[in-house]
Design an enzyme around this catalytic site. Structure first.
Site, PDB file in Angstrom:
ATOM      1  N   PRO A 140      89.459  81.044  13.521  1.00 23.48           N
ATOM      2  CA  PRO A 140      90.218  80.799  14.746  1.00 23.48           C
ATOM      3  C   PRO A 140      90.754  79.374  14.822  1.00 23.48           C
ATOM      4  O   PRO A 140      91.893  79.166  15.253  1.00 23.48           O
ATOM      5  CB  PRO A 140      89.193  81.087  15.847  1.00 23.48           C
ATOM      6  CG  PRO A 140      88.281  82.105  15.238  1.00 23.48           C
ATOM      7  CD  PRO A 140      88.152  81.700  13.801  1.00 23.48           C
ATOM      8  N   TYR A 141      89.968  78.392  14.393  1.00 23.64           N
ATOM      9  CA  TYR A 141      90.463  77.014  14.393  1.00 23.64           C
ATOM     10  C   TYR A 141      91.740  76.898  13.567  1.00 23.64           C
ATOM     11  O   TYR A 141      92.763  76.361  14.029  1.00 23.64           O
ATOM     12  CB  TYR A 141      89.416  76.051  13.836  1.00 23.64           C
ATOM     13  CG  TYR A 141      90.024  74.753  13.362  1.00 23.64           C
ATOM     14  CD1 TYR A 141      90.544  73.839  14.266  1.00 23.64           C
ATOM     15  CD2 TYR A 141      90.135  74.466  11.994  1.00 23.64           C
ATOM     16  CE1 TYR A 141      91.148  72.658  13.833  1.00 23.64           C
ATOM     17  CE2 TYR A 141      90.731  73.292  11.563  1.00 23.64           C
ATOM     18  CZ  TYR A 141      91.239  72.401  12.479  1.00 23.64           C
ATOM     19  OH  TYR A 141      91.845  71.246  12.050  1.00 23.64           O
ATOM     20  N   ALA A 142      91.701  77.386  12.321  1.00 20.44           N
ATOM     21  CA  ALA A 142      92.867  77.284  11.454  1.00 20.44           C
ATOM     22  C   ALA A 142      94.048  78.037  12.039  1.00 20.44           C
ATOM     23  O   ALA A 142      95.198  77.577  11.967  1.00 20.44           O
ATOM     24  CB  ALA A 142      92.524  77.816  10.057  1.00 20.44           C
TER      25      ALA A 142
END
Length: 334
Positions: A140-142
């Site tokens: 999710p961060y990426a």
């Protein structure tokens, strides 16, 4: 030149602000201090608040009409945390960035540098990538970084703002003058965990040893944070050339050398007096095999190349770890 740095009280943003000062550029910092530190903005123009707060952004531009560009570093960045809280990550990194760029456009800002991430890439067979490599974020961060890049490109195509995304890889080290550094005592990245293991006298866990790399551990492009900071300064100084007459573009920032986690641990043990032992364990949520850049765009368009070695990054991280708690007044395990 005067620039607004969102997230300028964090690890990357505060180091960028120091590099700006050294280059004769005046930073104005906006940070909500969720992860940033007030100590990192001492003596700098600082506004505590959220990037989505339009009234505050309006006030900053009213009080600093000389602002020529924005460096957007504000984000949540811990991969395992993003797996556990994707809603929070999309809200902080995407929704608020959308609000922020709208506020910038309303205030006549025409230049923005976005601190993006090499984690969005789909690596080639040798794990190297350039700016034309496929995109396949695995956490999710990426994905928040990839979504922001696409969002910013769409906005820049029709609005007065131009946006340069700097995709950087794995920062290590600290400001060589030790003005700022990694603020967390328990960081989640490999070098932080190596330092933590040495301080505690426990083995370092190599998280994931079945990746298709030369030794089975993840491969990364470890770049000194001061090199990253000076690259942001170079992007400010060469902004027009870097965009190559486009409204938006991307440049990779890395060393061009892939280093596995096992190799990083070996380099760490070569630097320290008391080496740490190594144990193998499974990957963390959101972990990937990794990637490193093979691009020369940063040299060609920014006149920038990394100067610091991995060993120097390790030494500066260790030097910062020795003074971090005193500099930040840390008395607990934060």
């Amino acid at each position: 030149m005067k620039v607004l740095i969102s997230g300028g009280a964090g690890y990357i943003g505060s180091t960028v602000a120091s590099a700006c000062l050294d280059a004769g550029i005046t930073p104005v910092v906006l940070d909500n201090l969720v992860t940033g530190r007030r100590e990192f903005v001492t003596g700098r123009a600082f506004y505590e608040g959220d990037i989505a707060d339009g009234t505050l952004v309006d006030r900053i531009f009213a009080e600093h009409p000389e602002i020529e560009a924005v460096v957007h570093c504000a984000a949540l960045i811990v991969v395992p945390d993003s797996v556990g809280d994707p809603l929070g990550y999309y809200r902080a990194n995407v929704a608020k960035s959308l609000d922020f760029v709208g506020h910038l456009i309303r205030n006549g800002c025409e230049k923005m540098i976005f601190s993006s991430s090499g984690s969005i890439y789909l690596p080639g067979a040798d794990f190297s990538v350039d700016e034309h490599s496929g995109i396949s974020p695995q956490s999710p961060y990426a994905r928040t970084k990839a979504v922001c890049e696409g969002m910013f490109a769409d906005i820049a195509a029709t609005q007065s703002i131009r946006i340069l995304s700097l995709r950087y890889f794995n920062p290590i080290g600290a400001d060589p003058q030790l003005r700022t550094g990694l603020q967390l005592r328990r960081p989640s990245h490999a070098l932080g965990k190596l330092i933590e293991a040495q301080e505690a006298g426990v083995p370092f866990q190599i998280t994931g040893t079945d990746w298709p790399t030369r030794d089975g551990s993840g491969i990364r492009d470890y770049v000194h944070v001061w090199d990253l900071a000076t690259a942001h300064v170079a992007a400010l100084q060469h902004f027009d050339r870097a965009l190559e007459e486009q409204q938006s573009s991307v440049i990779n920032l890395g060393t061009g050398t892939g280093t596995t986690v096992t190799e990083l641990a070996a380099a760490f043990n070569d630097v320290v007096d008391q080496p740490v032992s190594l144990v193998e364990t499974g990957p963390r949520p959101g972990d990937v095999a990794g990637a490193f850049t093979r691009s020369d765009r940063s040299k060609r368009l920014l006149d920038w190349e990394p100067r610091f070695s991995i060993a120097e990054g390790i030494r500066d991280s260790l030097r910062w770890a020795e003074v971090r708690d005193e500099r930040l007044g840390l008395t607990d395990l934060g």
